[in-house]
Scaffold this motif. Sequence first.
Motif, PDB file in Angstrom:
ATOM      1  N   ASP A  29       1.896 -20.173  -4.078  1.00 18.59           N
ATOM      2  CA  ASP A  29       1.598 -18.677  -4.128  1.00 18.59           C
ATOM      3  C   ASP A  29       1.917 -18.408  -2.751  1.00 18.59           C
ATOM      4  O   ASP A  29       1.506 -18.830  -1.593  1.00 18.59           O
ATOM      5  N   PRO A  30       2.715 -17.152  -2.510  1.00 18.85           N
ATOM      6  CA  PRO A  30       3.054 -16.475  -1.141  1.00 18.85           C
ATOM      7  C   PRO A  30       1.939 -16.267  -0.443  1.00 18.85           C
ATOM      8  O   PRO A  30       1.929 -16.397   1.062  1.00 18.85           O
ATOM      9  N   LYS A  31       0.546 -15.755  -1.025  1.00 22.76           N
ATOM     10  CA  LYS A  31      -0.448 -15.430  -0.294  1.00 22.76           C
ATOM     11  C   LYS A  31      -1.192 -16.452   0.455  1.00 22.76           C
ATOM     12  O   LYS A  31      -1.492 -16.493   1.471  1.00 22.76           O
ATOM     13  N   ILE A  32      -1.266 -17.685  -0.204  1.00 26.38           N
ATOM     14  CA  ILE A  32      -1.695 -18.917   0.356  1.00 26.38           C
ATOM     15  C   ILE A  32      -0.789 -19.455   1.312  1.00 26.38           C
ATOM     16  O   ILE A  32      -1.289 -19.812   2.465  1.00 26.38           O
ATOM     17  N   GLU A  33       0.594 -19.181   1.281  1.00 21.71           N
ATOM     18  CA  GLU A  33       1.259 -19.493   2.470  1.00 21.71           C
ATOM     19  C   GLU A  33       1.030 -18.973   3.571  1.00 21.71           C
ATOM     20  O   GLU A  33       1.341 -19.143   4.671  1.00 21.71           O
ATOM     21  N   ALA A  34       0.778 -17.359   3.358  1.00 20.72           N
ATOM     22  CA  ALA A  34       0.527 -16.473   4.554  1.00 20.72           C
ATOM     23  C   ALA A  34      -0.956 -16.893   5.029  1.00 20.72           C
ATOM     24  O   ALA A  34      -1.236 -16.576   6.284  1.00 20.72           O
ATOM     25  N   MET A  35      -1.866 -17.583   4.278  1.00 19.45           N
ATOM     26  CA  MET A  35      -3.145 -17.880   4.711  1.00 19.45           C
ATOM     27  C   MET A  35      -3.362 -19.045   5.524  1.00 19.45           C
ATOM     28  O   MET A  35      -4.057 -19.408   6.575  1.00 19.45           O
ATOM     29  N   LEU A 104      -9.759 -14.732  -6.252  1.00 26.17           N
ATOM     30  CA  LEU A 104      -8.446 -14.283  -5.840  1.00 26.17           C
ATOM     31  C   LEU A 104      -7.702 -15.187  -6.664  1.00 26.17           C
ATOM     32  O   LEU A 104      -6.558 -14.826  -7.129  1.00 26.17           O
ATOM     33  N   TYR A 110      -6.017 -24.202  -5.308  1.00 27.57           N
ATOM     34  CA  TYR A 110      -6.340 -23.509  -4.057  1.00 27.57           C
ATOM     35  C   TYR A 110      -7.740 -23.210  -3.385  1.00 27.57           C
ATOM     36  O   TYR A 110      -7.980 -23.495  -2.308  1.00 27.57           O
ATOM     37  N   ARG A 190     -11.898 -11.951   5.113  1.00 23.56           N
ATOM     38  CA  ARG A 190     -10.946 -10.977   4.712  1.00 23.56           C
ATOM     39  C   ARG A 190     -10.492 -10.079   5.873  1.00 23.56           C
ATOM     40  O   ARG A 190      -9.379  -9.720   5.836  1.00 23.56           O
ATOM     41  N   PHE A 193      -7.974 -12.824   7.211  1.00 22.62           N
ATOM     42  CA  PHE A 193      -6.588 -13.080   6.109  1.00 22.62           C
ATOM     43  C   PHE A 193      -5.938 -11.686   5.785  1.00 22.62           C
ATOM     44  O   PHE A 193      -4.653 -11.742   5.746  1.00 22.62           O
ATOM     45  N   PHE A 194      -6.830 -10.617   5.743  1.00 23.80           N
ATOM     46  CA  PHE A 194      -6.086  -9.615   5.155  1.00 23.80           C
ATOM     47  C   PHE A 194      -6.206  -8.396   6.314  1.00 23.80           C
ATOM     48  O   PHE A 194      -5.946  -7.167   5.759  1.00 23.80           O
TER      49      PHE A 194
END
Length: 205
Positions: A29-35, A104, A110, A190, A193-194
Motif C-alpha cells: 500500500d503506498p501509504k505504508i511505503e510512505a510511513m 486504517l 500491516y 498522526r 505520519f500525516f
Amino acid sequence: MGLFKNIFQKKRHANPAINRLYHSLDSFDPKIEAMIPLLPKLAQTYEEGGTYLLHKTLLSQFKEYDVEYGHTLSEELNEKKSEDMLRKVISLMLVSFFRELSSLFPEGPYPSAMTDALHYEIYHALPGSEDSFVEFLLYKNPKFEDVRMAPAYKFGNDISEILSIPDLTFSFMVAQQVAVISDISRRLMRWVFFDEPIEPSSSLV
C-alpha cells in the motif's frame, strides 16, 4: 529463471520486521511505503513522549497519592523502577499505535508488522510475548465485556507490582491514566505520519 529473478529483486530493509514484510507481499500500500522511512522518527518521538507521559501521568500522581494516603512512594522510587514503568508506558503507546493502524488498515499484516518494526526501532529487538506490547494485546479478563478495558486493568496491576503496592485504590488511579497515554500516542503517531497538528490535551494541562 523468473522465480529467482523475483526473489532477488525483492526489497531489503535493516529492520527485520519490515524486511519480513517485504518478502511476504508482492505489492505494498503506498501509504505504508510512505510511513516506513518515518519509523525512526516516530521511535524517537515515542521515547521522548513516553518519558514525558511517565512524569505527567504517573510520577505526578504518586505525589498526590502520598499526600492523601500518607505514603512516601515518591521518595522510594529508583532508576530500576522508573525504567520498568517507562517500558510499560511505551508498551501502551505501541498498543495505541497498533489500534490506530488497525483502523486504517483493517485487513492484512500491516498493523502487526509495523508495530513490530516500531518496537525494533525503539529497543533494537523484535518484541517477545513477555514484557512488551504483545502482553497487553493478548491479555484477557472475563470481568470486562469491553475488551478495550483489559489493558488499563493490566497496566494498573503491573505498575502496582513494580512498586509493591497491593492497593486497589492505587491500581485504579493508575489505570485511569491509560486513556491519556493512548490519546497522546495516537496524536504523536498522526503528527509524524500525516503532519497533523498536535492539540494540547486538557488532561495534561
